[in-house]
Scaffold this motif. Structure first.
Motif, short mmCIF file in Angstrom:
data_model
loop_
_atom_site.label_atom_id
_atom_site.label_comp_id
_atom_site.label_asym_id
_atom_site.label_seq_id
_atom_site.Cartn_x
_atom_site.Cartn_y
_atom_site.Cartn_z
N VAL A 115 0.85 -1.18 0.00
CA VAL A 115 0.00 0.00 0.00
C VAL A 115 0.89 1.24 0.00
O VAL A 115 2.00 1.21 0.54
CB VAL A 115 -0.95 -0.02 1.22
CG1 VAL A 115 -0.18 0.03 2.52
CG2 VAL A 115 -1.98 1.08 1.15
N GLN A 116 0.39 2.30 -0.61
CA GLN A 116 1.15 3.54 -0.64
C GLN A 116 1.03 4.28 0.69
O GLN A 116 0.04 4.08 1.42
CB GLN A 116 0.63 4.44 -1.76
CG GLN A 116 0.92 3.90 -3.15
CD GLN A 116 0.54 4.87 -4.24
OE1 GLN A 116 -0.25 5.79 -4.03
NE2 GLN A 116 1.10 4.68 -5.43
N GLY A 160 -2.26 5.28 2.76
CA GLY A 160 -3.33 4.33 2.45
C GLY A 160 -3.80 3.55 3.66
O GLY A 160 -3.36 3.79 4.79
N SER A 161 -4.69 2.61 3.39
CA SER A 161 -5.31 1.82 4.46
C SER A 161 -5.28 0.34 4.12
O SER A 161 -5.28 -0.05 2.95
CB SER A 161 -6.78 2.24 4.66
OG SER A 161 -6.87 3.59 5.05
N LEU A 162 -5.27 -0.46 5.17
CA LEU A 162 -5.42 -1.91 5.06
C LEU A 162 -6.20 -2.40 6.27
O LEU A 162 -6.14 -1.77 7.34
CB LEU A 162 -4.06 -2.63 5.05
CG LEU A 162 -3.23 -2.65 3.77
CD1 LEU A 162 -1.89 -3.32 4.06
CD2 LEU A 162 -3.96 -3.39 2.66
N ASN A 168 -5.11 2.87 9.11
CA ASN A 168 -5.27 4.03 8.25
C ASN A 168 -4.03 4.91 8.31
O ASN A 168 -3.21 4.77 9.22
CB ASN A 168 -6.50 4.83 8.68
CG ASN A 168 -7.79 4.04 8.59
OD1 ASN A 168 -7.94 3.17 7.74
ND2 ASN A 168 -8.72 4.34 9.48
N VAL A 225 4.53 -0.73 3.17
CA VAL A 225 4.06 0.62 2.88
C VAL A 225 5.17 1.33 2.10
O VAL A 225 6.22 1.65 2.65
CB VAL A 225 3.72 1.39 4.17
CG1 VAL A 225 3.12 2.76 3.81
CG2 VAL A 225 2.76 0.59 5.03
#
Length: 121
Positions: free
Chosen positions: A12-13, A16-18, A83, A119
């Protein structure tokens, strides 16, 4: 046999969120505290967040306001919503079960296999 299985990691950049999931089997969540831990490359494993058997939560300072731990008793699953991710959040994330309902009491005797979070832009 008690087991934990993590899922939801990925690339994820920054910003971003996961959402990570920790599916439990062989026991019920309201009798045990479940913690999320992470291990960055070249570093020791650190505790990130925990939810007690009573549903109380705590977080390490570096993720407060960005991460949220929750659980679904019916699905026997604990989640970690992440987040505003930063490069320093990169690592393998594990969930672990305490031998008690409290986050700071008892041993960590059951671990999942881990899920990788990267990330990076």
């Amino acid at each position: 046999q008690s087991q934990l299985v993590e899922s939801g990691g990925g690339l994820v950049q920054p910003g971003g969120s996961l959402r990570l999931s920790c599916a439990a089997s062989g026991f019920t969540l309201d009798y045990y505290a479940i913690g999320w831990f992470r291990q960055a490359p070249g570093k020791e494993r650190e505790g990130v967040s925990c939810i007690s058997g009573f549903g109380r939560t705590n977080y390490v300072d570096s993720v407060k306001g960005r991460f949220t731990i929750s659980r679904d008793i019916a699905k026997n699953t604990v989640y970690l919503q992440m987040n505003s991710l930063k490069p320093e959040d990169t690592g393998i994330y594990y969930c672990g079960r305490r031998s008690s309902r409290w986050c700071d009491v008892g041993s960590l005797g059951v671990w999942g296999q881990g899920t990788l979070v990267t990330v990076s832009s």
